[in-house]
Every structure is written in structure tokens, then in C-alpha cells.
Scaffold this motif. Structure first.
Motif, PDB file in Angstrom:
ATOM      1  N   TYR A  46     -15.711 -18.453 -44.259  1.00 46.97           N
ATOM      2  CA  TYR A  46     -15.101 -18.950 -45.482  1.00 46.97           C
ATOM      3  C   TYR A  46     -14.967 -20.473 -45.417  1.00 46.97           C
ATOM      4  CZ  TYR A  46     -14.072 -14.132 -46.568  1.00 46.97           C
ATOM      5  OH  TYR A  46     -14.200 -12.789 -46.858  1.00 46.97           O
ATOM      6  N   ARG A  88     -17.653 -18.236 -49.673  1.00 48.61           N
ATOM      7  CA  ARG A  88     -17.987 -17.454 -48.506  1.00 48.61           C
ATOM      8  C   ARG A  88     -19.469 -17.598 -48.228  1.00 48.61           C
ATOM      9  NH1 ARG A  88     -17.343 -11.057 -49.145  1.00 48.61           N
ATOM     10  NH2 ARG A  88     -18.721 -11.143 -47.330  1.00 48.61           N
ATOM     11  N   GLN A  89     -19.839 -17.501 -46.943  1.00 49.19           N
ATOM     12  CA  GLN A  89     -21.232 -17.637 -46.576  1.00 49.19           C
ATOM     13  C   GLN A  89     -21.617 -16.475 -45.678  1.00 49.19           C
ATOM     14  OE1 GLN A  89     -22.538 -21.198 -44.426  1.00 49.19           O
ATOM     15  NE2 GLN A  89     -24.488 -21.066 -45.521  1.00 49.19           N
ATOM     16  N   ASP A  90     -22.642 -15.780 -46.097  1.00 48.35           N
ATOM     17  CA  ASP A  90     -23.149 -14.631 -45.369  1.00 48.35           C
ATOM     18  C   ASP A  90     -24.641 -14.789 -45.165  1.00 48.35           C
ATOM     19  OD1 ASP A  90     -21.115 -13.347 -47.740  1.00 48.35           O
ATOM     20  OD2 ASP A  90     -20.633 -12.957 -45.642  1.00 48.35           O
ATOM     21  N   HIS A 135     -27.470 -14.825 -48.034  1.00 44.75           N
ATOM     22  CA  HIS A 135     -26.864 -15.060 -49.353  1.00 44.75           C
ATOM     23  C   HIS A 135     -26.517 -16.517 -49.614  1.00 44.75           C
ATOM     24  CE1 HIS A 135     -26.360 -10.946 -50.819  1.00 44.75           C
ATOM     25  NE2 HIS A 135     -26.111 -10.602 -49.578  1.00 44.75           N
ATOM     26  N   SER A 172     -16.603  -5.510 -45.517  1.00 47.60           N
ATOM     27  CA  SER A 172     -17.543  -6.311 -46.314  1.00 47.60           C
ATOM     28  C   SER A 172     -17.042  -7.737 -46.524  1.00 47.60           C
ATOM     29  CB  SER A 172     -17.778  -5.659 -47.672  1.00 47.60           C
ATOM     30  OG  SER A 172     -16.590  -5.639 -48.440  1.00 47.60           O
ATOM     31  N   GLN A 173     -15.798  -7.999 -46.176  1.00 51.23           N
ATOM     32  CA  GLN A 173     -15.249  -9.347 -46.290  1.00 51.23           C
ATOM     33  C   GLN A 173     -15.357 -10.124 -44.983  1.00 51.23           C
ATOM     34  OE1 GLN A 173     -11.418  -8.024 -47.980  1.00 51.23           O
ATOM     35  NE2 GLN A 173     -11.984  -9.113 -49.867  1.00 51.23           N
ATOM     36  N   THR A 174     -15.989  -9.531 -43.997  1.00 48.68           N
ATOM     37  CA  THR A 174     -16.340 -10.276 -42.789  1.00 48.68           C
ATOM     38  C   THR A 174     -17.322 -11.369 -43.192  1.00 48.68           C
ATOM     39  OG1 THR A 174     -15.990  -8.442 -41.264  1.00 48.68           O
ATOM     40  CG2 THR A 174     -17.556 -10.148 -40.589  1.00 48.68           C
ATOM     41  N   SER A 175     -16.972 -12.601 -42.911  1.00 46.26           N
ATOM     42  CA  SER A 175     -17.772 -13.716 -43.403  1.00 46.26           C
ATOM     43  C   SER A 175     -17.235 -15.017 -42.829  1.00 46.26           C
ATOM     44  CB  SER A 175     -17.711 -13.761 -44.934  1.00 46.26           C
ATOM     45  OG  SER A 175     -18.606 -14.723 -45.460  1.00 46.26           O
ATOM     46  N   ARG A 225     -13.941 -18.410 -39.637  1.00 46.74           N
ATOM     47  CA  ARG A 225     -14.741 -17.217 -39.359  1.00 46.74           C
ATOM     48  C   ARG A 225     -13.807 -16.022 -39.318  1.00 46.74           C
ATOM     49  NH1 ARG A 225     -19.805 -16.331 -37.719  1.00 46.74           N
ATOM     50  NH2 ARG A 225     -20.141 -18.571 -37.419  1.00 46.74           N
TER      51      ARG A 225
END
Lengths: 116, 110
Positions: free
Chosen positions: A89, A36-38, A41, A84-87, A112
Motif C-alpha cells: 500500500y 495498492r500495488q499487486d 496490476h 485478497s487485500q494482501t498487497s 507491506r
């Protein structure tokens, strides 16, 4: 093109619903990965697989499960999606750079996911 | 896996050579230095990998000093399309996992 696709490419879902993302490869690579990419981070490893039915956890595996029943497909499941899992992938495969020596990871186009 | 440190951002103009340095003081004997490039809305893409001295391909060169505690990615004559995030990673020869830091955001202007 290593023949790696992800589906869906975009998804909006509600908190508490289950979500499954699919990664499909056409070249019979043994290793597959979910990241995952945020913002702020970089990319973080969620789970990876080293063969059919062989998987292991990565850095941020809580809230995620994976399955690999066929070499070509690696599924990532959010059992009960949270905001919080909005990201974004990304799925990746590991393939050789030089014959029998070193490797690179080749990434798919990404999915997305937005959890509202 | 060895931790890497690289600049957060760099600016350049078209036609210039860009050098991005990465430090990896705790690199182990069987570790390789690898660089990835990521454009917006795309997954990272492998650029180059090396163990020591110099490696060159059609995209970039990688310079690694004898102590291997740092490395420099060199992009010759950059263009606007080289605007991207560049990640330096230290990986095992047959490593199963990659640890991505925050990378270096390179902005190329005309």
C-alpha cells in the motif's frame, strides 16, 4: 524529501481482523491518496482525499474506508481483512511542479501488508 | 483518461541511450504526458512531464510529436541504477487521479 511517512511499514494480520494504515505528511498538501500495488496490476487507486473530511472513492475501494480528520493524516482502514487485500500500500500527496500550474504525485515508502 | 500503451520490457547495456515509446491515441487537449520511475520496494517517483515538443531535465528528455498521440522518454547513457519500471501516464492539468498501467521494465546490464 516531501516529509511523507507511512506506518506501519510491514504488518502481518489474520483474516477477519481490522487493520488501519496511517499516512502522515508534514507539508500541508491538500490532496492525499491511497494506492495498492499487486503483481500484474500496477498501482490502483483505492481512495483519495481533497481536504479535511473530504474523501472520494477510487478504482478499488470495496472493503476499504478512509478518514482524514487532520490535514497531515490520512488513514486507510480494512474493516475485516481478507487474503485478497494482501498487497503493498502506497500513500501519495499531490504537489506542484511549477508554481500554480501542474502537479506531480509524491509517494511514500509503502506498507507491506500480509493477511493470513 | 486516455489509455496508454508501452512495451512490457526493454533491455540495455550501461552507457547506451534508451528510448521508451508510449502511445496515447485518445489524448485530450488539456492532457499532459507524465512519466514515473519505480525501483523495487519503493513508490513511484516523478521523472518528467510535458505537453508538446521537447522537455529536458537533469534525468531525462521527453519528446512529443505535434499530434501528441505518442511520446518518447529518452534516458541518456543509462547505468545499472536505471534498472526500474517506467510508467507513462496521461493526466489532466489539475487532475486528481493517476491511472497507472503495467509500465515498462527496463533492465540495464554491464
Amino acid at each position: 524529501d516531501a516529509g511523507i511517512t507511512q506506518s506501519p511499514r510491514h504488518k502481518v494480520t489474520e483474516t477477519g481482523t481490522p487493520v488501519t494504515l496511517r499516512c502522515h505528511q508534514t507539508e500541508n498538501h491538500r490532496y492525499m491518496y491511497w494506492y495498492r500495488q499487486d503483481p500484474g496490476h500496477g498501482l490502483r487507486l483505492i481512495h483519495y482525499s481533497y481536504g479535511v473530511k473530504d474523501t472520494d472513492k477510487g478504482e478499488v475501494s470495496d472493503g476499504y474506508s478512509v478518514s482524514r480528520s487532520k490535514t497531515e493524516d490520512f488513514l486507510l482502514t480494512l474493516e475485516s481483512a481478507t487474503s485478497s487485500q494482501t498487497s503493498v500500500y502506497f500513500c501519495a500527496i499531490r504537489r506542484s511542479i511549477l508554481a500554480g500550474a501542474r502537479y506531480e504525485q509524491y509517494f511514500g515508502p509503502g506498507t507491506r501488508l500480509t493477511v493470513t | 483518461l486516455a489509455k496508454t500503451t508501452q512495451p512490457i520490457s526493454m533491455d540495455s547495456y550501461e552507457g547506451q541511450e534508451v528510448n521508451i515509446t508510449c502511445s496515447h491515441n485518445n489524448i485530450a487537449t488539456n492532457d499532459y504526458i507524465t512519466w514515473y520511475q519505480q525501483f523495487p520496494s519503493q513508490g513511484p517517483r516523478f521523472i518528467i512531464q510535458g505537453y508538446k515538443t521537447k522537455v529536458t531535465n537533469e534525468v531525462a528528455s521527453l519528446f512529443i510529436p505535434a499530434d501528441r498521440k505518442s511520446s518518447t522518454l529518452s534516458l541518456p547513457r543509462v547505468s545499472l541504477s536505471d534498472t526500474a519500471v517506467y510508467y507513462c501516464l496521461v493526466v489532466k492539468q489539475a487532475g486528481t487521479a493517476l491511472i497507472f498501467g503495467k509500465g515498462t521494465t527496463l533492465s540495464v546490464s554491464s
